[in-house]
Enzyme design. Structure first.
Site, PDB file in Angstrom:
ATOM      1  N   GLY A   1       0.806  -1.223   0.000  1.00 44.03           N
ATOM      2  CA  GLY A   1       0.000   0.000   0.000  1.00 44.03           C
ATOM      3  C   GLY A   1       0.834   1.264   0.000  1.00 44.03           C
TER       4      GLY A   1
ATOM      5  N   LEU B   1       0.453   3.603  -2.169  1.00 42.69           N
ATOM      6  CA  LEU B   1       0.866   3.376  -3.566  1.00 42.69           C
ATOM      7  C   LEU B   1       1.392   4.640  -4.233  1.00 42.69           C
ATOM      8  CD1 LEU B   1      -1.976   1.008  -4.854  1.00 42.69           C
ATOM      9  CD2 LEU B   1       0.152   0.433  -3.671  1.00 42.69           C
TER      10      LEU B   1
ATOM     11  N   GLN C   1      15.002  -8.880  -2.990  1.00 41.54           N
ATOM     12  CA  GLN C   1      13.679  -9.477  -2.788  1.00 41.54           C
ATOM     13  C   GLN C   1      13.224 -10.228  -4.048  1.00 41.54           C
ATOM     14  OE1 GLN C   1      10.316  -7.644  -0.481  1.00 41.54           O
ATOM     15  NE2 GLN C   1       9.636  -7.101  -2.512  1.00 41.54           N
TER      16      GLN C   1
ATOM     17  N   SER D   1       9.225   5.448  -3.368  1.00 40.77           N
ATOM     18  CA  SER D   1       9.062   4.516  -2.247  1.00 40.77           C
ATOM     19  C   SER D   1       7.975   5.061  -1.331  1.00 40.77           C
ATOM     20  CB  SER D   1      10.382   4.414  -1.474  1.00 40.77           C
ATOM     21  OG  SER D   1      10.153   3.849  -0.205  1.00 40.77           O
ATOM     22  N   SER D   2       7.223   4.155  -0.745  1.00 40.48           N
ATOM     23  CA  SER D   2       6.166   4.568   0.192  1.00 40.48           C
ATOM     24  C   SER D   2       6.768   5.341   1.362  1.00 40.48           C
ATOM     25  CB  SER D   2       5.423   3.349   0.728  1.00 40.48           C
ATOM     26  OG  SER D   2       4.968   2.571  -0.351  1.00 40.48           O
ATOM     27  N   ARG D   3       8.013   5.013   1.698  1.00 43.90           N
ATOM     28  CA  ARG D   3       8.660   5.667   2.854  1.00 43.90           C
ATOM     29  C   ARG D   3       9.010   7.127   2.564  1.00 43.90           C
ATOM     30  NH1 ARG D   3      10.507   0.311   3.420  1.00 43.90           N
ATOM     31  NH2 ARG D   3      10.059  -0.533   5.491  1.00 43.90           N
TER      32      ARG D   3
ATOM     33  N   HIS E   1       4.360   1.356  -8.099  1.00 39.70           N
ATOM     34  CA  HIS E   1       3.416   0.242  -7.916  1.00 39.70           C
ATOM     35  C   HIS E   1       2.481   0.140  -9.126  1.00 39.70           C
ATOM     36  CE1 HIS E   1       4.066   1.306  -3.489  1.00 39.70           C
ATOM     37  NE2 HIS E   1       4.424   0.047  -3.538  1.00 39.70           N
TER      38      HIS E   1
HETATM   39  P1  AMP Z   1       6.054  -2.467  -1.477  1.00 41.04           P
HETATM   40  O1  AMP Z   1       4.677  -1.932  -1.400  1.00 41.04           O
HETATM   41  O2  AMP Z   1       7.104  -1.485  -1.129  1.00 41.04           O
HETATM   42  O3  AMP Z   1       6.208  -3.785  -0.762  1.00 41.04           O
HETATM   43  O4  AMP Z   1       6.327  -2.791  -3.013  1.00 41.04           O
HETATM   44  C1  AMP Z   1       5.451  -3.588  -3.752  1.00 41.04           C
HETATM   45  C2  AMP Z   1       6.075  -3.872  -5.096  1.00 41.04           C
HETATM   46  O5  AMP Z   1       6.310  -2.641  -5.785  1.00 41.04           O
HETATM   47  C3  AMP Z   1       7.437  -4.569  -4.988  1.00 41.04           C
HETATM   48  O6  AMP Z   1       7.557  -5.534  -6.014  1.00 41.04           O
HETATM   49  C4  AMP Z   1       8.395  -3.432  -5.179  1.00 41.04           C
HETATM   50  O7  AMP Z   1       9.662  -3.818  -5.671  1.00 41.04           O
HETATM   51  C5  AMP Z   1       7.658  -2.584  -6.197  1.00 41.04           C
HETATM   52  N1  AMP Z   1       8.153  -1.214  -6.182  1.00 41.04           N
HETATM   53  C6  AMP Z   1       8.370  -0.431  -5.084  1.00 41.04           C
HETATM   54  N2  AMP Z   1       8.893   0.762  -5.441  1.00 41.04           N
HETATM   55  C7  AMP Z   1       9.016   0.730  -6.794  1.00 41.04           C
HETATM   56  C8  AMP Z   1       9.496   1.662  -7.765  1.00 41.04           C
HETATM   57  N3  AMP Z   1       9.978   2.848  -7.414  1.00 41.04           N
HETATM   58  N4  AMP Z   1       9.464   1.308  -9.073  1.00 41.04           N
HETATM   59  C9  AMP Z   1       8.987   0.089  -9.444  1.00 41.04           C
HETATM   60  N5  AMP Z   1       8.511  -0.826  -8.573  1.00 41.04           N
HETATM   61  C10 AMP Z   1       8.530  -0.522  -7.272  1.00 41.04           C
END
Ligand code: AMP
Length: 288
Positions: A31, A33, A160, A194-196, A37
């Site tokens: 989430g 997003l 990952q 990044s969500s962070r 994502h």
């Molecule tokens: P997360 O919500 O952070 O667990 O990420 C969910 C999925 O989105 C994972 O497969 C991440 O690698 C991918 N993801 C996260 N950030 C990015 C980004 N900046 N670009 C592409 N994919 C991403």
């Protein structure tokens, strides 16, 4: 978009789609997003008649309880973004739905130990003990529920991607799940989405792009004999900007074995993990 909270209901719906012969694409998330994502959902939409996404902040993969507590939640916006992207299904389970035999997240021991080999103990594995066991626990359960033909993951989480590829090998399912690794989406200044990032104040947000600059520095300056030197300079760039560095490493892009002597032929990837105040960021860049 159909929203399912119960695994059994989702399975029933997906059975019908599978019987129609529809391929299923799956993009799991936690989430909060962003466009990164959504790019996974878009990639799935291009190649599968049915696209499923999930939102579940998985407690078992947080080795830092504070990080879990502070993980951003923006559910209404997330639903709107998925809907706008044309996602067919959102799976939004509770902790009990995901871990029916367990009561809570943190401290829950996976029943299975996933044999991830060296991936468990290097880079993220070394600095976040237990993290990848938690990732495997949740992804294993999600894959059993969704049984996708295609899984969409972001290169942003390089290790990952490797861990989940290994998990799929270990699962030995009849149905073959294809792992599709999608490029990292970045902000205009290069910071990986990044969500962070939404936890940063304005100054921190500007400084955060130093991670990208450090990766670029490595990519532009790497030579066969200077790996230690470029890594050290990249680390200094980060530290001077105010980061606390967990690691700056160069590894073989195919198996993540750390590379100290580069033969110039091996395909290397640079990987960084660093804290800016209490927020930890990771990023990586292929060097060839
Ligand atoms: P997360 O919500 O952070 O667990 O990420 C969910 C999925 O989105 C994972 O497969 C991440 O690698 C991918 N993801 C996260 N950030 C990015 C980004 N900046 N670009 C592409 N994919 C991403």
């Amino acid at each position: 978009m159909i929203l399912f909270k119960k695994a059994a209901d989702l399975c029933k719906w997906l059975d019908v789609q599978q019987k129609k012969g529809y391929a299923i694409g799956f993009a799991p998330t936690m989430g909060a997003l962003h466009a990164g994502h959504i790019s996974l959902v878009e990639m799935s939409k291009k190649n599968n008649p049915v696209t499923v996404s999930s939102i579940f902040v998985n407690p078992t993969q947080f080795n830092d309880q504070q990080d879990f507590q502070k993980y951003p939640i923006t559910l209404e916006k997330d639903i709107a973004m998925l809907e706008a992207a044309g996602c067919d299904v959102l799976f939004l389970p509770s902790i009990k739905e995901m871990y029916p035999d367990e009561m809570t997240g943190r401290g829950v021991k996976p029943k299975i130990h996933y044999d991830l080999g060296q991936l468990e103990n290097i880079l993220e594995g070394k600095f976040r003990p237990g993290h990848f066991q938690g990732v495997c626990m949740v992804v294993h359960r999600l894959l059993e529920i969704v049984q996708p033909d295609n899984l969409y993951l972001g290169q942003k989480d390089y290790q990952q991607c490797m861990v989940i590829t290994k998990l799929i090998e270990l699962m030995q399912q009849d149905k073959k799940i294809k792992v599709n690794i999608c490029p990292t989406l970045r902000e205009a200044d290069g910071l990986a989405m990044s969500s962070r990032n939404m936890r940063f104040n304005e100054d921190e947000r500007k400084t955060a792009a130093t991670i990208y600059q450090s990766l670029r520095f490595i990519k532009e300056n790497i030579q066969q004999k200077n790996l230690a030197e470029v890594k050290l300079k990249a680390q200094t760039l980060l530290e001077e900007a105010g980061f606390r560095v967990d690691y700056v490493e160069i590894a073989d892009a195919t198996n993540l074995s750390l590379v100290n002597d580069w033969d110039g032929k091996q395909r290397p990837v640079a990987l960084i993990a660093a804290f800016l105040n209490e927020i930890r960021l990771i990023d990586n860049m292929l060097l060839k």
